[in-house]
Design a protein around this motif. Structure first.
Motif, short mmCIF file in Angstrom:
data_model
loop_
_atom_site.label_atom_id
_atom_site.label_comp_id
_atom_site.label_asym_id
_atom_site.label_seq_id
_atom_site.Cartn_x
_atom_site.Cartn_y
_atom_site.Cartn_z
N GLY A 195 0.87 -1.07 0.06
CA GLY A 195 0.04 0.02 -0.08
C GLY A 195 0.63 1.32 -0.20
N GLY A 201 2.97 1.02 3.23
CA GLY A 201 3.48 -0.36 3.40
C GLY A 201 4.75 -0.31 2.42
N ALA A 245 -2.81 -3.22 6.98
CA ALA A 245 -4.00 -3.81 5.83
C ALA A 245 -5.32 -2.75 6.67
CB ALA A 245 -4.14 -5.25 5.99
N PRO A 250 -1.57 1.80 13.20
CA PRO A 250 -1.85 2.74 12.78
C PRO A 250 -3.83 3.41 12.88
CG PRO A 250 -1.18 2.16 10.53
CD PRO A 250 -0.87 1.10 11.10
P1 NAD Z 1 -4.19 1.24 1.39
O1 NAD Z 1 -4.77 1.10 0.97
O2 NAD Z 1 -2.53 1.70 0.26
O3 NAD Z 1 -2.81 0.13 1.63
C1 NAD Z 1 -3.18 -1.19 2.89
C2 NAD Z 1 -2.40 -2.46 2.11
O4 NAD Z 1 -3.49 -3.40 2.33
C3 NAD Z 1 -3.37 -2.68 0.10
O5 NAD Z 1 -1.68 -3.04 -0.54
C4 NAD Z 1 -3.99 -3.74 0.10
O6 NAD Z 1 -3.94 -4.62 -0.88
C5 NAD Z 1 -3.63 -4.55 1.64
N1 NAD Z 1 -4.73 -4.55 2.48
C6 NAD Z 1 -5.67 -4.74 2.24
N2 NAD Z 1 -7.16 -6.30 2.64
C7 NAD Z 1 -5.48 -6.98 3.39
C8 NAD Z 1 -5.86 -7.76 4.07
N3 NAD Z 1 -7.27 -8.58 4.07
N4 NAD Z 1 -4.97 -8.77 3.81
C9 NAD Z 1 -3.45 -8.22 3.35
N5 NAD Z 1 -3.46 -7.51 2.94
C10 NAD Z 1 -4.58 -6.93 2.60
O7 NAD Z 1 -3.85 2.00 2.88
P2 NAD Z 1 -2.36 3.28 2.91
O8 NAD Z 1 -3.13 3.91 3.20
O9 NAD Z 1 -1.36 2.54 3.51
O10 NAD Z 1 -2.29 3.17 4.75
C11 NAD Z 1 -1.49 2.08 6.01
C12 NAD Z 1 -2.33 2.27 7.34
O11 NAD Z 1 -2.03 3.59 7.75
C13 NAD Z 1 -4.07 2.24 6.93
O12 NAD Z 1 -4.07 1.52 8.93
C14 NAD Z 1 -4.83 3.12 6.97
O13 NAD Z 1 -6.09 3.76 7.90
C15 NAD Z 1 -3.46 3.80 8.07
N6 NAD Z 1 -3.81 5.75 7.72
C16 NAD Z 1 -3.62 6.15 6.34
C17 NAD Z 1 -3.37 6.95 5.76
C18 NAD Z 1 -3.30 7.45 4.61
O14 NAD Z 1 -3.08 9.25 4.18
N7 NAD Z 1 -2.14 6.95 3.50
C19 NAD Z 1 -3.81 7.85 7.25
C20 NAD Z 1 -4.18 7.55 7.98
C21 NAD Z 1 -3.89 6.05 8.22
#
Ligand code: NAD
Length: 312
Positions: A13, A16, A77, A117
């Motif tokens: 993600g 990640g 995830a 997070p």
């Molecule tokens: P993203 O959606 O880009 O990545 C999430 C990843 O998790 C994806 O690659 C997806 O394929 C994988 N995934 C989903 N379901 C899955 C499962 N059942 N098993 C294994 N993998 C699975 O999200 P991100 O932006 O990288 O966010 C990561 C974390 O940070 C999350 O908890 C999100 O809530 C938190 N967060 C992100 C932001 C932001 O701005 N990006 C802000 C606040 C919090």
């Protein structure tokens, strides 16, 4: 090099990919096992071990943790805010069960440290909007925010009740160029750079004066690693720390981009994401993170904009 063996779940993600690469630099490529539902991300290929994993499958996760002698788990995830509103029950199920699976295995296997997070989405319309404090009214209105708030309580519970060393940050909107955002309300602040470079115009799905807390990805990665590296005695918040970098509106980021691309124009067509953004803080007070483990952001809007436009 340290002896830890790290599992990153959701490694393909937006966060990640960069976090996995940073952890591999610190701990050694072979010691950071990346996993995701998706195919391995291009940027991860050839940089270290990768397995396909559905975090909802607790048995598989448990076997993986034992087989690889995992000592630290980073759980990334999740279903993000905008996507979550399209299927609330699914978002609740995935966001909660993934965390419970990880916390419970961490307890069973005496995992050294867990990272998960949270988000500014835990706050709601009744929270103070400006410099939102660490402890205040928390009444999230999105299913994403509700799941993050419940997750924070579970983290604190597992820490207090079972001694699991779980740590968490309330990330603001994250801006990056290496991997694409995954369906959040702050995604406009990434899209705008791509459109500015490709078409010199952008239609924002948030209104011009919508201020939201934001952070450039290098700061977010550093914050995550600094929190995880801090001595456990310094971590006084076991739910999730407020974390702050910058705060700006679509109008302000457009003006900053215009300094580099004078022909750039922006228009505004707010959609369902406007309502989500309206319930979130404008800026965050992260003094607790700064006092406890020395957090300091590096990037402001000008520095980030220059770097984004150079690297996209
Ligand atoms: P993203 O959606 O880009 O990545 C999430 C990843 O998790 C994806 O690659 C997806 O394929 C994988 N995934 C989903 N379901 C899955 C499962 N059942 N098993 C294994 N993998 C699975 O999200 P991100 O932006 O990288 O966010 C990561 C974390 O940070 C999350 O908890 C999100 O809530 C938190 N967060 C992100 C932001 C932001 O701005 N990006 C802000 C606040 C919090």
């Amino acid at each position: 090099m340290k002896k830890d063996k790290i599992l990153v779940i959701g490694a393909c993600g937006q966060i990640g990919v960069e976090l996995t690469l940073a952890l591999r630099k610190m701990y050694g490529d072979a010691n950071v096992l990346a996993s995701d539902l998706r195919e391995e991300h291009e940027l991860l290929k050839g940089t270290g071990p990768y397995v396909s994993l559905d975090v909802m499958n607790k048995e598989m996760l448990h076997v993986l943790v034992i087989r690889h002698n995992i000592t630290q788990i980073y759980l990334l995830a999740a279903i993000l805010s905008a996507t979550g509103e399209k299927n609330p029950l699914l978002a609740w199920h995935i966001n909660m069960q993934s965390l419970l699976n990880v916390l419970d295995i961490a307890k069973e296997e005496n995992i050294d440290k867990v990272y998960w997070p949270s988000s500014i989405a835990v706050f709601g319309p009744n929270s103070p909007m400006m410099e939102t404090p660490q402890h205040t009214i928390i009444e999230p209105t999105t299913i994403y925010g509700i799941s993050k708030f419940a997750g924070e309580r579970w983290c604190e519970y597992y820490n207090h009740r079972y001694g699991v060393d779980v740590r968490s940050l309330r990330y603001p909107g994250l801006i990056s160029y290496k991997s694409a955002p995954g369906g959040g309300t702050t995604d406009y602040a990434v899209e705008i750079f791509h459109e500015a470079k490709e078409r010199q115009e952008y239609t924002s799905f948030l209104s011009e004066d919508t201020y939201l807390p934001m952070m450039y990805m290098p700061d977010a990665i550093r914050a995550t690693i600094e929190l995880m590296e801090a001595d456990a005695s310094k971590i006084t918040v076991r739910s999730a720390y407020n974390l702050s970098g910058m705060s700006f509106s679509p109008k302000e980021i457009a003006a900053e981009i215009k300094k580099h691309i004078p022909d750039f124009t922006i228009s505004y067509e707010p959609d369902y994401r406007q309502q989500i953004a309206d319930g979130w803080p404008n800026s965050m007070d992260d003094s607790r993170a700064r006092a406890d483990w020395g957090w300091k952001h590096e990037y402001d809007l000008a520095k980030m904009t220059a770097d984004m436009l150079q690297n996209i």
